[in-house]
Design an enzyme around this catalytic site. Structure first.
Site, PDB file in Angstrom:
ATOM      1  N   TYR A 193      -7.338 -11.908   1.637  1.00  0.00           N
ATOM      2  CA  TYR A 193      -6.145 -12.761   1.569  1.00  0.00           C
ATOM      3  C   TYR A 193      -4.923 -11.890   1.309  1.00  0.00           C
ATOM      4  O   TYR A 193      -4.144 -12.130   0.402  1.00  0.00           O
ATOM      5  CB  TYR A 193      -6.333 -13.804   0.459  1.00  0.00           C
ATOM      6  CG  TYR A 193      -5.497 -15.057   0.648  1.00  0.00           C
ATOM      7  CD1 TYR A 193      -5.805 -15.978   1.641  1.00  0.00           C
ATOM      8  CD2 TYR A 193      -4.404 -15.330  -0.174  1.00  0.00           C
ATOM      9  CE1 TYR A 193      -5.060 -17.132   1.815  1.00  0.00           C
ATOM     10  CE2 TYR A 193      -3.644 -16.483  -0.012  1.00  0.00           C
ATOM     11  CZ  TYR A 193      -3.980 -17.383   0.986  1.00  0.00           C
ATOM     12  OH  TYR A 193      -3.240 -18.521   1.147  1.00  0.00           O
ATOM     13  N   HIS A 235      -8.431  -5.925  14.053  1.00  0.00           N
ATOM     14  CA  HIS A 235      -8.258  -4.544  14.511  1.00  0.00           C
ATOM     15  C   HIS A 235      -9.674  -4.037  14.788  1.00  0.00           C
ATOM     16  O   HIS A 235     -10.596  -4.337  14.028  1.00  0.00           O
ATOM     17  CB  HIS A 235      -7.562  -3.734  13.412  1.00  0.00           C
ATOM     18  CG  HIS A 235      -7.369  -2.283  13.720  1.00  0.00           C
ATOM     19  ND1 HIS A 235      -7.014  -1.821  14.969  1.00  0.00           N
ATOM     20  CD2 HIS A 235      -7.483  -1.178  12.940  1.00  0.00           C
ATOM     21  CE1 HIS A 235      -6.915  -0.486  14.928  1.00  0.00           C
ATOM     22  NE2 HIS A 235      -7.199  -0.088  13.707  1.00  0.00           N
ATOM     23  N   SER A 269      28.223   3.107  22.537  1.00  0.00           N
ATOM     24  CA  SER A 269      29.355   3.685  23.274  1.00  0.00           C
ATOM     25  C   SER A 269      28.852   4.633  24.363  1.00  0.00           C
ATOM     26  O   SER A 269      27.702   5.079  24.337  1.00  0.00           O
ATOM     27  CB  SER A 269      30.243   4.478  22.307  1.00  0.00           C
ATOM     28  OG  SER A 269      29.539   5.630  21.857  1.00  0.00           O
ATOM     29  N   ARG A 271     -13.602 -11.742  -3.686  1.00  0.00           N
ATOM     30  CA  ARG A 271     -14.333 -11.453  -4.924  1.00  0.00           C
ATOM     31  C   ARG A 271     -13.621 -12.174  -6.063  1.00  0.00           C
ATOM     32  O   ARG A 271     -12.393 -12.120  -6.172  1.00  0.00           O
ATOM     33  CB  ARG A 271     -14.328  -9.939  -5.198  1.00  0.00           C
ATOM     34  CG  ARG A 271     -15.071  -9.127  -4.154  1.00  0.00           C
ATOM     35  CD  ARG A 271     -14.668  -7.678  -4.217  1.00  0.00           C
ATOM     36  NE  ARG A 271     -13.223  -7.553  -3.988  1.00  0.00           N
ATOM     37  CZ  ARG A 271     -12.554  -6.422  -4.012  1.00  0.00           C
ATOM     38  NH1 ARG A 271     -13.194  -5.291  -4.256  1.00  0.00           N
ATOM     39  NH2 ARG A 271     -11.257  -6.381  -3.791  1.00  0.00           N
ATOM     40  N   MET A 301     -11.222   0.044   5.849  1.00  0.00           N
ATOM     41  CA  MET A 301     -12.192   0.943   5.222  1.00  0.00           C
ATOM     42  C   MET A 301     -13.221   0.205   4.355  1.00  0.00           C
ATOM     43  O   MET A 301     -14.165   0.832   3.888  1.00  0.00           O
ATOM     44  CB  MET A 301     -11.486   2.020   4.392  1.00  0.00           C
ATOM     45  CG  MET A 301     -10.754   3.041   5.229  1.00  0.00           C
ATOM     46  SD  MET A 301     -11.850   3.936   6.370  1.00  0.00           S
ATOM     47  CE  MET A 301     -11.158   3.463   7.922  1.00  0.00           C
ATOM     48  N   GLN A 328     -14.523  -2.863   5.509  1.00  0.00           N
ATOM     49  CA  GLN A 328     -15.227  -3.827   6.379  1.00  0.00           C
ATOM     50  C   GLN A 328     -16.739  -3.612   6.334  1.00  0.00           C
ATOM     51  O   GLN A 328     -17.509  -4.573   6.319  1.00  0.00           O
ATOM     52  CB  GLN A 328     -14.761  -3.702   7.846  1.00  0.00           C
ATOM     53  CG  GLN A 328     -13.271  -3.784   8.100  1.00  0.00           C
ATOM     54  CD  GLN A 328     -12.654  -5.149   7.885  1.00  0.00           C
ATOM     55  OE1 GLN A 328     -13.098  -5.887   7.024  1.00  0.00           O
ATOM     56  NE2 GLN A 328     -11.616  -5.466   8.633  1.00  0.00           N
TER      57      GLN A 328
HETATM   58  P1  NAD Z   1      -4.338  -6.171   3.051  1.00  0.00           P
HETATM   59  O1  NAD Z   1      -4.560  -4.874   2.391  1.00  0.00           O
HETATM   60  O2  NAD Z   1      -2.972  -6.770   3.069  1.00  0.00           O
HETATM   61  O3  NAD Z   1      -5.306  -7.291   2.399  1.00  0.00           O
HETATM   62  C1  NAD Z   1      -6.660  -7.048   2.167  1.00  0.00           C
HETATM   63  C2  NAD Z   1      -7.311  -8.220   1.436  1.00  0.00           C
HETATM   64  O4  NAD Z   1      -8.703  -7.951   1.291  1.00  0.00           O
HETATM   65  C3  NAD Z   1      -6.779  -8.485   0.038  1.00  0.00           C
HETATM   66  O5  NAD Z   1      -6.735  -9.884  -0.170  1.00  0.00           O
HETATM   67  C4  NAD Z   1      -7.855  -7.877  -0.855  1.00  0.00           C
HETATM   68  O6  NAD Z   1      -7.913  -8.510  -2.114  1.00  0.00           O
HETATM   69  C5  NAD Z   1      -9.100  -8.176  -0.049  1.00  0.00           C
HETATM   70  N1  NAD Z   1     -10.235  -7.292  -0.332  1.00  0.00           N
HETATM   71  C6  NAD Z   1     -10.211  -5.950  -0.516  1.00  0.00           C
HETATM   72  N2  NAD Z   1     -11.473  -5.499  -0.717  1.00  0.00           N
HETATM   73  C7  NAD Z   1     -12.295  -6.569  -0.638  1.00  0.00           C
HETATM   74  C8  NAD Z   1     -13.686  -6.763  -0.760  1.00  0.00           C
HETATM   75  N3  NAD Z   1     -14.503  -5.714  -0.996  1.00  0.00           N
HETATM   76  N4  NAD Z   1     -14.197  -8.025  -0.625  1.00  0.00           N
HETATM   77  C9  NAD Z   1     -13.392  -9.085  -0.375  1.00  0.00           C
HETATM   78  N5  NAD Z   1     -12.042  -8.959  -0.247  1.00  0.00           N
HETATM   79  C10 NAD Z   1     -11.510  -7.726  -0.386  1.00  0.00           C
HETATM   80  O7  NAD Z   1      -4.924  -6.038   4.548  1.00  0.00           O
HETATM   81  P2  NAD Z   1      -4.181  -6.379   5.949  1.00  0.00           P
HETATM   82  O8  NAD Z   1      -3.039  -5.446   6.144  1.00  0.00           O
HETATM   83  O9  NAD Z   1      -3.970  -7.847   6.031  1.00  0.00           O
HETATM   84  O10 NAD Z   1      -5.316  -5.935   6.992  1.00  0.00           O
HETATM   85  C11 NAD Z   1      -6.451  -6.735   7.262  1.00  0.00           C
HETATM   86  C12 NAD Z   1      -6.912  -6.442   8.680  1.00  0.00           C
HETATM   87  O11 NAD Z   1      -5.876  -6.824   9.588  1.00  0.00           O
HETATM   88  C13 NAD Z   1      -7.202  -4.976   8.959  1.00  0.00           C
HETATM   89  O12 NAD Z   1      -8.280  -4.906   9.844  1.00  0.00           O
HETATM   90  C14 NAD Z   1      -5.935  -4.495   9.648  1.00  0.00           C
HETATM   91  O13 NAD Z   1      -6.136  -3.386  10.481  1.00  0.00           O
HETATM   92  C15 NAD Z   1      -5.582  -5.733  10.446  1.00  0.00           C
HETATM   93  N6  NAD Z   1      -4.179  -5.832  10.863  1.00  0.00           N
HETATM   94  C16 NAD Z   1      -3.183  -5.706   9.951  1.00  0.00           C
HETATM   95  C17 NAD Z   1      -1.854  -5.848  10.342  1.00  0.00           C
HETATM   96  C18 NAD Z   1      -0.739  -5.763   9.340  1.00  0.00           C
HETATM   97  O14 NAD Z   1       0.398  -5.877   9.743  1.00  0.00           O
HETATM   98  N7  NAD Z   1      -0.966  -5.613   8.056  1.00  0.00           N
HETATM   99  C19 NAD Z   1      -1.540  -6.105  11.688  1.00  0.00           C
HETATM  100  C20 NAD Z   1      -2.585  -6.278  12.603  1.00  0.00           C
HETATM  101  C21 NAD Z   1      -3.902  -6.132  12.174  1.00  0.00           C
END
Ligand code: NAD
Ligand code: MG
Length: 328
Positions: free
Chosen positions: A24, A106, A250, A47, A83, A85
């Site tokens: 989230y 991604h 310009s 979590r 990292m 996932q």
């Molecule tokens: P983020 O870091 O903003 O959020 C990660 C979330 O995961 C947080 O809510 C965190 O509490 C939760 N989390 C972390 N470890 C966890 C665990 N072990 N178990 C359960 N929850 C856990 O991440 P983001 O930037 O939203 O990125 C998420 C995905 O979206 C990635 O694959 C990223 O590549 C992709 N993405 C991000 C963007 C961007 O603009 N941020 C754009 C396109 C795609």
């Protein structure tokens, strides 16, 4: 090129079926809120010890531990950091129903073999081409951020259809959803952020700032010139490409652009871009980044500190503090 719009999408494939959003943060919050507002049944997997739990609850989401959230889900969207996932997948794999769709925003985890999904699952990606805040704001305003869609595994024969229904739920189909592959999405995304958007642009700014300051110009003037004003140019490019920028700058700026730009981004820079791309394609970049994470990110922390300690950050914070329209 194959592009899907709202008219191509059948959202009934997800009617009365549960969507589990794992994570989230930037994307997770935007997807979960948009899907809920689109009428889908959403549960957020986090979590109970993590910081996002309270935020998701405050937003009115149904929040459960990840392995509970995926039970009975038709779609499981992985929006935790790339990292983690792998470990999140290992936590939930035994609870994901047969034939469910695993979704990613991604392709990293799948493309570089971090996650090897069960054979009975569908695997696809819906990647919004914008940060989470924008995905939410555009949706609220009745628009959407364009997305990419790709299917990597189609056990049920419905992977694409279900992924497209999800993209409509977050508003992406309003702007168009382009079909790609996990390889193309992952490799172009990494290249873009490294060579151009994040790495390339910030090095260009900092090098320009250092050049002016070392030549004796005031840091404040240098800051306005190379960092602050970049937004005006990027907005023009975003709205109307090179043509719109040239219309508004310009003739002196345009002449300087054309005679001097290629001296900064020269054959050496282009050769470096090719090297960066081949290290993304052959997995070198991914291997190094995964190893850095496993080692506790010492280099990441060191370089981040150097970035944030740079004099441009001090000057910038002072100047931005005077521009009250920049404060939230
Ligand atoms: P983020 O870091 O903003 O959020 C990660 C979330 O995961 C947080 O809510 C965190 O509490 C939760 N989390 C972390 N470890 C966890 C665990 N072990 N178990 C359960 N929850 C856990 O991440 P983001 O930037 O939203 O990125 C998420 C995905 O979206 C990635 O694959 C990223 O590549 C992709 N993405 C991000 C963007 C961007 O603009 N941020 C754009 C396109 C795609
Ligand atoms: Mg940098």
């Amino acid at each position: 090129m194959q592009m899907y719009s709202e008219a191509d999408v059948d959202t009934t494939v997800l009617a009365d079926r549960k969507i589990a959003i794992l994570g989230y943060g930037s994307q997770g919050r935007a997807h979960a809120l948009n899907l809920k507002d689109s009428g889908f049944d959403v549960v957020v997997g986090l979590r109970s010890t993590g910081a996002s739990w309270a935020k998701a609850s405050a937003d009115g989401q149904v929040v459960q531990e990840p392995n509970q959230a995926v039970q009975d889900a038709a779609v499981v969207m992985f929006l935790t950091p790339d990292m983690v996932q792998k470990s999140v997948y290992q936590t939930v794999v035994d609870d994901i129903p047969k034939g469910a769709l695993l979704l990613f925003a991604h392709g990293f985890a799948i493309h570089y073999g971090q996650v090897e999904p069960r054979a009975d699952l569908d695997v696809a990606l819906i990647a919004p081409k914008g940060p989470g805040g924008l995905v939410r704001r555009q949706y609220e305003e009745g628009h959407g951020v364009p997305c990419l869609v790709a299917v990597n595994q189609d056990a049920t024969g419905n992977a694409l259809k279900t992924a497209l229904a999800y993209s409509a739920g977050i508003g992406g189909a309003r702007a168009g959803v382009i079909e790609t592959t996990f390889a193309e999405e992952t490799e172009t995304d990494l290249f873009g952020e490294q060579a151009v958007l994040c790495g390339g642009a910030t090095e260009l700014i900092v090098a320009g700032f250092e050049t002016l300051v070392e030549a004796g110009y005031q840091p404040e003037v240098a800051y306005y010139e190379v960092m602050h004003e970049l937004k005006l140019i990027v907005d023009l490019l975003h709205e109307g490409g090179l043509k719109k920028m040239h219309k508004f700058i310009s003739d002196t700026a345009a002449w300087g652009d054309m005679v001097s730009g290629p001296r900064v981004v020269d054959d050496k820079s282009r050769a470096a871009m090719k090297t960066i791309l081949s290290e993304i394609q052959d997995g070198t970049f991914a291997r190094n980044w995964i190893a850095e994470n496993e080692n506790g990110m010492p280099e990441f922390k060191r370089m981040m500190k150097a970035d944030l300690d740079h004099p441009i950050e001090k000057v910038g914070a002072d100047l931005r503090g005077r521009m009250d329209w920049l404060q939230e």
